[in-house]
Write a protein that holds these residues in place. Structure first.
Motif, PDB file in Angstrom:
ATOM      1  N   ARG A  68      -6.290   5.671   8.539  1.00 48.63           N
ATOM      2  CA  ARG A  68      -6.606   4.408   7.606  1.00 48.63           C
ATOM      3  C   ARG A  68      -6.776   4.723   6.313  1.00 48.63           C
ATOM      4  O   ARG A  68      -6.615   4.192   5.190  1.00 48.63           O
ATOM      5  CB  ARG A  68      -7.740   3.313   8.263  1.00 48.63           C
ATOM      6  CG  ARG A  68      -7.173   2.881   9.618  1.00 48.63           C
ATOM      7  CD  ARG A  68      -8.124   1.634   9.870  1.00 48.63           C
ATOM      8  NE  ARG A  68      -8.076   0.446   9.070  1.00 48.63           N
ATOM      9  CZ  ARG A  68      -9.122  -0.312   9.070  1.00 48.63           C
ATOM     10  NH1 ARG A  68     -10.322  -0.228   9.820  1.00 48.63           N
ATOM     11  NH2 ARG A  68      -9.097  -1.273   8.237  1.00 48.63           N
ATOM     12  N   LEU A  69      -7.416   5.695   6.143  1.00 48.49           N
ATOM     13  CA  LEU A  69      -8.047   6.265   4.800  1.00 48.49           C
ATOM     14  C   LEU A  69      -7.069   7.122   4.394  1.00 48.49           C
ATOM     15  O   LEU A  69      -6.938   7.722   3.462  1.00 48.49           O
ATOM     16  CB  LEU A  69      -9.433   6.963   4.820  1.00 48.49           C
ATOM     17  CG  LEU A  69     -10.729   6.203   5.335  1.00 48.49           C
ATOM     18  CD1 LEU A  69     -11.852   7.069   5.535  1.00 48.49           C
ATOM     19  CD2 LEU A  69     -10.973   5.116   4.305  1.00 48.49           C
ATOM     20  N   ARG A  70      -5.952   7.453   5.074  1.00 55.73           N
ATOM     21  CA  ARG A  70      -4.538   8.246   4.639  1.00 55.73           C
ATOM     22  C   ARG A  70      -5.322   9.723   4.346  1.00 55.73           C
ATOM     23  O   ARG A  70      -4.830  10.413   3.419  1.00 55.73           O
ATOM     24  CB  ARG A  70      -3.921   7.770   3.595  1.00 55.73           C
ATOM     25  CG  ARG A  70      -3.507   6.454   3.877  1.00 55.73           C
ATOM     26  CD  ARG A  70      -2.245   5.878   2.961  1.00 55.73           C
ATOM     27  NE  ARG A  70      -1.393   4.754   3.622  1.00 55.73           N
ATOM     28  CZ  ARG A  70      -0.351   4.213   3.354  1.00 55.73           C
ATOM     29  NH1 ARG A  70       0.573   4.887   2.564  1.00 55.73           N
ATOM     30  NH2 ARG A  70       0.091   3.163   3.997  1.00 55.73           N
ATOM     31  N   VAL A 102       0.769  -1.138  -0.126  1.00 54.11           N
ATOM     32  CA  VAL A 102      -0.072  -0.256  -0.074  1.00 54.11           C
ATOM     33  C   VAL A 102       0.785   1.332   0.134  1.00 54.11           C
ATOM     34  O   VAL A 102       0.431   2.127  -0.694  1.00 54.11           O
ATOM     35  CB  VAL A 102      -0.930   0.041   1.165  1.00 54.11           C
ATOM     36  CG1 VAL A 102      -1.672   1.417   1.377  1.00 54.11           C
ATOM     37  CG2 VAL A 102      -1.965  -1.141   0.760  1.00 54.11           C
ATOM     38  N   SER A 106      -9.893  -3.335   0.690  1.00 56.41           N
ATOM     39  CA  SER A 106     -10.348  -2.730   1.774  1.00 56.41           C
ATOM     40  C   SER A 106     -11.863  -2.430   1.453  1.00 56.41           C
ATOM     41  O   SER A 106     -12.101  -2.141   0.017  1.00 56.41           O
ATOM     42  CB  SER A 106      -9.477  -1.350   2.065  1.00 56.41           C
ATOM     43  OG  SER A 106      -9.506  -0.524   0.988  1.00 56.41           O
ATOM     44  N   PRO A 144      -9.752   6.197  11.713  1.00 53.89           N
ATOM     45  CA  PRO A 144     -10.406   6.020  10.378  1.00 53.89           C
ATOM     46  C   PRO A 144      -9.802   7.081   9.397  1.00 53.89           C
ATOM     47  O   PRO A 144      -9.515   6.677   8.351  1.00 53.89           O
ATOM     48  CB  PRO A 144     -11.716   6.536  10.539  1.00 53.89           C
ATOM     49  CG  PRO A 144     -12.099   6.079  12.091  1.00 53.89           C
ATOM     50  CD  PRO A 144     -11.064   6.378  12.870  1.00 53.89           C
ATOM     51  N   LEU A 167      -2.245  -2.159  12.981  1.00 57.22           N
ATOM     52  CA  LEU A 167      -3.456  -2.208  13.462  1.00 57.22           C
ATOM     53  C   LEU A 167      -3.545  -3.637  14.431  1.00 57.22           C
ATOM     54  O   LEU A 167      -3.069  -4.439  14.062  1.00 57.22           O
ATOM     55  CB  LEU A 167      -4.585  -2.224  12.431  1.00 57.22           C
ATOM     56  CG  LEU A 167      -4.736  -1.172  11.366  1.00 57.22           C
ATOM     57  CD1 LEU A 167      -5.685  -1.486  10.412  1.00 57.22           C
ATOM     58  CD2 LEU A 167      -4.770   0.284  12.111  1.00 57.22           C
ATOM     59  N   MET A 221      -8.072  -0.105   4.539  1.00 54.07           N
ATOM     60  CA  MET A 221      -6.738   0.484   4.366  1.00 54.07           C
ATOM     61  C   MET A 221      -5.783   0.663   5.560  1.00 54.07           C
ATOM     62  O   MET A 221      -6.217   0.221   6.533  1.00 54.07           O
ATOM     63  CB  MET A 221      -7.231   2.019   4.002  1.00 54.07           C
ATOM     64  CG  MET A 221      -7.770   2.219   2.581  1.00 54.07           C
ATOM     65  SD  MET A 221      -6.008   2.213   1.355  1.00 54.07           S
ATOM     66  CE  MET A 221      -5.652   3.824   1.678  1.00 54.07           C
ATOM     67  N   ILE A 222      -4.727   1.148   5.213  1.00 52.19           N
ATOM     68  CA  ILE A 222      -3.669   1.056   6.094  1.00 52.19           C
ATOM     69  C   ILE A 222      -3.075   2.199   6.437  1.00 52.19           C
ATOM     70  O   ILE A 222      -2.748   3.191   5.404  1.00 52.19           O
ATOM     71  CB  ILE A 222      -2.711   0.030   5.738  1.00 52.19           C
ATOM     72  CG1 ILE A 222      -3.104  -1.464   5.717  1.00 52.19           C
ATOM     73  CG2 ILE A 222      -1.364  -0.078   6.371  1.00 52.19           C
ATOM     74  CD1 ILE A 222      -2.459  -2.464   4.615  1.00 52.19           C
ATOM     75  N   PRO A 223      -2.777   2.572   7.629  1.00 46.29           N
ATOM     76  CA  PRO A 223      -2.073   4.043   7.826  1.00 46.29           C
ATOM     77  C   PRO A 223      -0.974   4.242   7.196  1.00 46.29           C
ATOM     78  O   PRO A 223      -0.098   3.024   7.165  1.00 46.29           O
ATOM     79  CB  PRO A 223      -1.956   4.163   9.460  1.00 46.29           C
ATOM     80  CG  PRO A 223      -2.915   3.117   9.906  1.00 46.29           C
ATOM     81  CD  PRO A 223      -2.988   2.026   8.695  1.00 46.29           C
ATOM     82  N   ARG A 273       2.084   2.025  13.513  1.00 46.42           N
ATOM     83  CA  ARG A 273       0.990   1.886  12.629  1.00 46.42           C
ATOM     84  C   ARG A 273       0.280   0.465  12.388  1.00 46.42           C
ATOM     85  O   ARG A 273      -0.911   0.420  11.917  1.00 46.42           O
ATOM     86  CB  ARG A 273       1.201   2.441  11.225  1.00 46.42           C
ATOM     87  CG  ARG A 273       2.107   1.579  10.487  1.00 46.42           C
ATOM     88  CD  ARG A 273       2.159   2.058   9.174  1.00 46.42           C
ATOM     89  NE  ARG A 273       3.200   1.304   8.242  1.00 46.42           N
ATOM     90  CZ  ARG A 273       3.102   1.143   7.008  1.00 46.42           C
ATOM     91  NH1 ARG A 273       2.075   1.886   6.343  1.00 46.42           N
ATOM     92  NH2 ARG A 273       4.059   0.766   6.351  1.00 46.42           N
ATOM     93  N   ASP A 329     -13.135   0.097   6.858  1.00 46.50           N
ATOM     94  CA  ASP A 329     -11.973   0.735   7.370  1.00 46.50           C
ATOM     95  C   ASP A 329     -12.375   2.182   8.077  1.00 46.50           C
ATOM     96  O   ASP A 329     -11.737   2.951   8.334  1.00 46.50           O
ATOM     97  CB  ASP A 329     -10.891   1.088   6.355  1.00 46.50           C
ATOM     98  CG  ASP A 329     -11.522   1.161   4.728  1.00 46.50           C
ATOM     99  OD1 ASP A 329     -11.006   0.905   3.993  1.00 46.50           O
ATOM    100  OD2 ASP A 329     -12.760   1.765   4.686  1.00 46.50           O
ATOM    101  N   THR A 330     -13.709   2.166   8.626  1.00 51.07           N
ATOM    102  CA  THR A 330     -14.189   3.193   9.064  1.00 51.07           C
ATOM    103  C   THR A 330     -14.747   3.002  10.486  1.00 51.07           C
ATOM    104  O   THR A 330     -15.513   3.804  10.953  1.00 51.07           O
ATOM    105  CB  THR A 330     -15.033   3.935   8.364  1.00 51.07           C
ATOM    106  OG1 THR A 330     -16.115   3.020   7.931  1.00 51.07           O
ATOM    107  CG2 THR A 330     -14.523   4.735   7.197  1.00 51.07           C
TER     108      THR A 330
END
Lengths: 822, 164, 281
Positions: free
Chosen positions: C42-44, A139, A294, C39, B22, C1-3, B20, B41-42
């Motif tokens: 994660r969503l950058r 990513v 995702s 969030p 998770l 998603m990933i930070p 970072r 992702d929220t």
């Protein structure tokens, strides 16, 4: 108005209590639960392989653009990055994603590279792929790929897209129209000429995001020339064939596995570019790869559903009898045609007439390209759209004539004694009893009581009004007779396969070509086999979802599994019994004609005590020491079943909605669903399918919409914006059944996977409109958000006076932006 | 890289983790505890719900470093290995799952709900599960299952007390 | 998603935490429960270089009775706020509004301080502390809540300033209260929310305090309505008339869930309802 002639309820429509010994009809708890409730599930993302690399896709942030230079050097140089490929890098091997349904001879079918090469046509379309040592590194590298986009005009609105001189999604095609498909029966123009009542409406089926809880995931390994691809797919068999076709990898070198799959609802009935690319990457790199999306990626890149503009005209006589129906659709294809994209709206062609008799019917559908995510099957696929159209029109007709909505339906529906019935759209409905389902629903709903409450609230001017919505639906399941698919130019047949292996110990393995992803086949199929073979339920194991285990199949979608795959299993079991009967006759030294099979045992007619169990016969066949002349030493059998007709579940759904006229908020007060899905194998599973279907159909009516802005940006990419209802948002459903067995298959089953979804959307919207009818509201566009309800009220209030001069409820009914509240 | 010490389902793990990382990925990718899936992702879907020191949290919205020094219970830590937890049994008996993807999170959230309220009404169950989305069941059987588990768990508590 | 990557520190003293933020030179971000921040990471949508985890700071913990006010520590989770006896006694409006925030799992992690520092006008709690004339206590100073929220997702906090807690006056003890939240689904953000406190005397409304959620880039007070209902009857008719002014001075957003016009309408309807509920009318 709600009375139905009592003689309508034939005795056979009451679901019987199953025979105590019978497995079919029993509320068996599901076998598959054991792994799912303990976290021992094999989701695709759970799979780990030695040397596994991780894949991430760079996606277009622009809805329509030419791709200029792509600079991936910085990304390639990042730590842990194995490779970066663009569409151009893979252009020679990635092929074009398949569309299996060329609905017309002149259908416009654009190329659809898995990774865009020259041009991107929707936000979320892949433009490059990164392979790295772990998902985080993959990513991260996406941000280091630099792409120059030269923006092109975005085609977003379907109606503008088909105008002369519109900007084009595919410039080389010269048009945004993919096809126009026409069907006509009877004489529509004659039916409409001088019709005393003509109702014309424009309805919009909003775009939906299927939102299976498990995001898509793919794992692929290549060992020499042998490829294995695990994917969160509904269609391992179709996927195998299509991947072989697209990539040129020989079909027999490719194994596709659908492990535990976390829901699909049509979204995993697809051949996705990500699946193709993972296969190419495993081949190129010689290492296994994994890709997991995702949610915010999936909302852009999983195919969407619905998205249709309907222009409908209904002609009727003054007594409510329908003369004819004209349907004119614009169906949004999105940017490309995917597996069955163009065919989805056409499944509705046969369903717009619903359960009603009429003299004439015409259907026209134009498929339109836009710069949006491609659409394809979503639970119901074409049939919810049609059912919505006709059921909304029936309520409008009732209102126009001052009839109760039940009564106007009763005057038009096919009566139970008229089956089998050839409909105006050319289908033969084999069985049904609309009167019985409706009567039961009215009773459970307490229809008259709710109508009385509605009248009372209207009289009192209650700011919270009550509406009652009716939906008497049918649908076509059991997709599909291959000859029909052929006549519709579909690229394959509609059969299903099953095989039954009786192991030497007498245990049974059932292999099915249906590929379950939550439906409970492992339980229901075992029930069918246990009954047919007379073995204990626990002795049957059901295998599926892996092309090396289950080599033949047409997979799971369109409520087809039981009506097609279940029947294949039924037939395969009968073949086992036929073989075993011959073997048993031999062992018992009796004539085959004198052998009776029941309860898992073969006995000689009239000779008590002379019997062999299936298990004994199986062991003898395995030993093969003493076989009848020419007998192959096995009881194993297989069957491929091609249905002779569709099946036609139906039902009556009634919804009571409370509408807050001050805020526009809609709360469902009660919901009754009486469904007739024919014979039932497992009532627990059937009820669960109805519940889940209702939730999705209600969600279309009230909550969900994929929203694009004018530039073609999807603004509902997360679950914070695309509102999937929770337990707190839905009512408790009252469900019940009537039962008219299907006459076209030996199980008498019809299918249940989509019924709830198809029926419920119009029931809810009809209820909302019914609540607001006295204010002059005759439609609220979906989803019926509080603001849309409020706007409908506000606009109706600004417009014409309430119909029939009925008094506006309550002094200062809280409408409009000025006055505040009542 | 920060070092964390986390107890997961009764086992202590000491690991160096990227800040970072998770918690959900730590469980899945580092510890192989793949029973806890990820659905969004929220923090809306709740599929990744686990208990942290006994309280439900969404493991996709907690960093592994934030779990340092805490106890995590996942779906894999329920039951005693041979017998199902009453909540798991209730989900099975009431057909409260179809595809099962939301089930681990739904079960963990339901346990948290009963910790708060041992005898919830249907409405309280629905409100208590507002942070866990299911796309298959329409929730009705989930509500039934939680009610059933609540009854079973109260009865076994009473039986235990009577036994003492 | 990933930070995206960031550094992480978990200081054990306030001075270390402030120093860490200072060192990060505006690229640091405080993380408490992380329920708003995760969030975004994660969503950058956020790229901090350093996360400063304040969960180890004793100064941010606990709820203290300060005589004529409560000081609620910034790290107090929503879960703790809802259950706290002091909050229930002196700031039940805060408890009621907090119970509507997100869902139970988020409330276990999310904190009052985090919600205020995040300064999301769609968050439920900013409007409550605004209505209650709270004071934000930071590592450097005390800021009246009315000066704290400066713009969309922006507060008066300096980059090296840490929110320690919020002080709520006990003056509203015994006032009628209600938080009226309007949203499309249980989990969704408020389209509009109304935080309302009323003091009733002899069947009349003596005073009212009203804060509005999501009616502008910051939470706003409905002063016009407060004035209009004061010294008036506690009747629905009076509330409806007064609530007419609720949108005055607001600049509500238009987004997926509601247009500005609809929000203005909702503010009127919901304010009338909140007043009625708070007054028990």
């Amino acid at each position: 108005m709600s009375e139905i002639a009592p003689e309508a309820v034939a005795e056979q429509v009451t679901p019987g209590t199953p025979d105590a010994k019978s497995e079919v009809g029993r509320a068996r708890r599901r076998t598959e639960d054991a792994r799912l409730i303990t976290g021992r599930t094999t989701w695709t993302d759970n799979i780990q392989l030695p040397g596994l690399l991780h894949v991430a896709f760079l996606r277009s942030p622009i809805s329509h653009a030419r791709i200029g230079r792509i600079d991936a050097e910085a990304a390639r140089a990042r730590p842990g990055v194995i490779a970066v490929f663009t569409g151009a890098d893979l252009a020679d091997e990635q092929g074009s994603l398949p569309c299996a349904w060329p609905v017309t001879d002149d259908m416009v079918l654009p190329d659809h590279p898995p990774i865009a090469v020259d041009e991107v046509r929707y936000v979320g379309e892949p433009v490059a792929v990164v392979v790295a040592r772990d998902r985080y590194a993959a990513v991260d590298a996406l941000e280091a790929v630099d792409v120059d986009y030269e923006p092109l005009p975005a085609v977003v609105d379907m109606e503008r897209a088909v105008e002369e001189g519109a900007d084009l999604v595919h410039a080389d095609k010269g048009t945004n129209k993919s096809y126009t498909w026409v069907f006509e029966a009877g004489e529509p123009d004659a039916a409409f000429r001088d019709a005393p009542v003509v109702i014309e409406r424009r309805y919009v089926q909003q775009r939906l995001i299927p939102t299976a809880m498990e995001p898509r995931a793919v794992v692929c390994s290549a060992v020499g020339d042998e490829y294995t691809l695990w994917s969160a797919t509904q269609i391992p068999h179709i996927l195998r064939l299509m991947l072989a076709t697209v990539t040129g990898i020989p079909e027999h070198r490719l194994r596709v596995v659908a492990p535990d799959v976390g829901g699909g609802f049509g979204s995993k009935l697809q051949v996705y570019g990500e699946e193709v690319v993972c296969l190419l990457l495993a081949r190129r790199l010689g290492r296994p790869v994994k890709w997991t999306e995702s949610r915010s990626e999936g909302n852009m890149a999983v195919h969407h559903g619905r998205d249709q503009i309907q222009r409908l005209s209904l002609a009727a006589d003054r007594d409510g009898r329908i003369r004819g129906l004209k349907v004119d659709l614009l169906a949004d294809m999105g940017a490309y045609l995917m597996l069955v994209t163009p065919g989805v709206p056409l499944l509705g062609a046969f369903m717009f007439n619903g359960i009603y008799k009429m003299d004439a019917y015409s259907f026209t559908c134009t498929g339109v390209f836009t710069n949006k995510t491609p659409t394809d099957a979503y639970r119901g696929a074409g049939r919810p759209e049609a059912t919505f159209g006709i059921e909304r029109l029936m309520d409008e007709l009732a209102n126009e004539l001052g009839l109760d909505p039940i009564e106007v339906r009763r005057r038009n529906w096919i009566r139970h004694e008229e089956f089998p019935y050839d409909t105006i759209s050319g289908l033969t409905y084999d069985s049904g009893n609309y009167e019985a389902a409706t009567e039961k629903a009215l009773r459970l709903f307490e229809y008259d009581k709710l109508r009385a409450e509605q009248a009372d609230r209207r009289d009192r001017g209650d700011p919270v009004q009550l509406g009652i919505g009716v939906s008497t639906f049918t649908e076509m399941c059991g997709l599909a007779p291959s000859r029909v698919l052929g006549s519709l130019s579909y690229g394959a047949g509609g059969w299903e396969h099953a095989s039954v292996r009786v192991l030497p110990s007498g245990k049974v393995e059932v292999v099915t070509g249906s590929s379950a992803h939550g439906q409970g086949h492992e339980t229901a199929w075992a029930q069918i086999a246990a009954d047919r073979l007379g073995v204990p339920f626990e002795d049957v194991r059901v295998l599926h979802g892996d092309t090396s285990v289950s080599p033949k199949g047409m997979d799971t979608y369109g409520s087809r599994s039981l009506a097609v795959g279940g029947v294949a299993l039924f037939n395969a079991c009968d073949k086992v019994i036929d073989k075993a009967r011959r073997m048993a006759a031999h062992l018992l030294e009796a004539d085959e004609g004198d052998i009776e099979f029941s309860g898992g045992s073969f006995a000689v007619k009239g000779v008590p005590g002379q019997a062999r169990t299936l298990q004994e016969v199986a062991l003898a066949a395995f030993a093969a020491h003493d076989l009848p002349e020419g007998f192959e030493p096995s009881l194993d059998s297989e069957a491929t079943h091609d249905p002779e007709n569709f099946s036609f579940p139906h039902g009556t759904h009634l919804c009571a909605a409370e509408v807050d006229t001050e805020t526009g908020f809609v709360k469902l007060r009660s919901y009754v669903a009486v469904d007739d899905v024919g014979k039932v194998v497992n009532p627990l599973i059937v009820e669960g399918q109805v519940h889940g279907g209702l939730a999705q159909g209600i969600a279309q009516a009230l909550y969900e919409e994929a929203v694009y802005d004018d530039d073609g940006n999807l603004t509902t990419t997360t679950m914070a914006d695309y509102l999937v209802p929770s337990a707190a948002d839905l009512p408790t459903f009252t469900t019940d059944r009537t039962e008219t067995p299907a006459t076209t298959n030996p199980l008498g089953v019809k299918g249940v996977g989509e019924a709830g979804t198809i029926a419920s959307t119009p029931a809810v919207v009809n209820a909302i409109v019914d609540a607001l009818r006295p204010y002059g509201v005759d439609d609220v566009p979906m989803p019926c958000t509080p603001e849309r309800v409020w706007r409908a009220l506000t606009e109706a209030r600004r417009g014409a006076a309430p119909p029939g001069g009925s008094p506006e409820p309550g002094a200062g009914g809280g409408l409009g932006s000025a006055g505040g509240a009542a | 890289m920060p070092r964390v010490s986390v107890e997961v389902d009764g086992v202590r793990y000491d690991d160096d983790v990227e800040p970072r990382l998770l918690l959900a990925h730590y469980l899945r990718d580092r510890l192989g505890k793949v029973g806890t899936p990820i659905g969004c992702d929220t923090s809306n879907c709740g599929a990744c719900t686990v208990l942290m020191d006994g309280l439900s949290v969404k493991s996709c919205s907690v960093l592994a470093v934030q779990a340092d020094g805490h106890e995590i219970t996942t779906i894999e830590g329920l039951g005693d290995g041979r017998n199902l937890h009453p909540m798991q049994r209730a989900f099975h008996e009431e057909h409260a799952l179809q595809c099962g993807y939301c089930t681990p999170g739904m079960i963990m959230a339901s346990l948290d709900l009963l910790r708060e309220n041992a005898d919830p009404s249907d409405e309280e169950i629905r409100a208590g599960l507002e942070g866990n989305l299911c796309r298959c069941t329409g929730y009705q059987n989930i509500v039934r299952a939680v009610r059933r588990a609540a009854n079973d768990m109260r009865q076994s508590d009473q039986a235990e007390e009577a036994h003492r | 998603m990933i930070p995206a990557t960031f550094d992480y520190v978990r200081p054990s003293s306030l001075s270390d935490a402030v120093a860490a933020l200072r060192e990060a030179d505006e690229e640091g971000k405080v993380i408490a429960g992380g329920q708003s921040l995760m969030p975004l990471l994660r969503l950058r949508l956020a790229y901090p270089e350093v996360l400063v985890d304040v969960s180890g700071l004793p100064e941010l913990r606990g709820i203290r009775d300060e005589g004529d006010s409560l000081l609620i520590g910034a790290m107090t989770t929503h879960y703790e706020v809802i259950r706290d006896p002091l909050v229930q006694a002196h700031a039940p409006l805060l408890a009621a509004a907090t119970a509507t925030v997100a869902d139970p799992a988020v409330r276990h992690r999310g904190t009052l301080g985090g919600s205020l520092a995040h300064a999301d006008p769609a968050g439920d709690l900013p409007a409550v502390v605004l209505a209650m004339d709270g004071v934000v206590v930071t590592s450097a100073r005390e800021i009246p809540v009315r000066d704290f929220f400066t713009d969309y997702l922006t507060s008066a906090l300096e980059p090296d300033e840490i929110l320690l807690g919020v002080r709520l006056p006990k003056a509203y003890t015994g006032w009628g209260h209600h938080y009226e939240k309007f949203h499309r689904t249980a989990q969704a953000w408020a389209i509009v929310g109304v935080a309302c406190l009323v003091r009733r005397v002899n069947g009349e409304i003596a005073e009212a305090r009203i804060g509005l959620t999501n009616m502008g880039p910051t939470p706003v007070r409905a002063h016009a309505v407060e004035t209009a209902v004061a010294d008036g009857p506690a009747s629905r008719q009076a509330f409806q008339a007064a609530a007419h002014d609720a949108p005055d001075g607001t600049s509500p957003p238009s987004d997926l869930h509601g247009s500005a016009e609809y929000r203005r309408h909702l503010a009127q309807v919901l304010t009338a309802r909140a007043l009625a509920a708070a007054a028990g009318a």
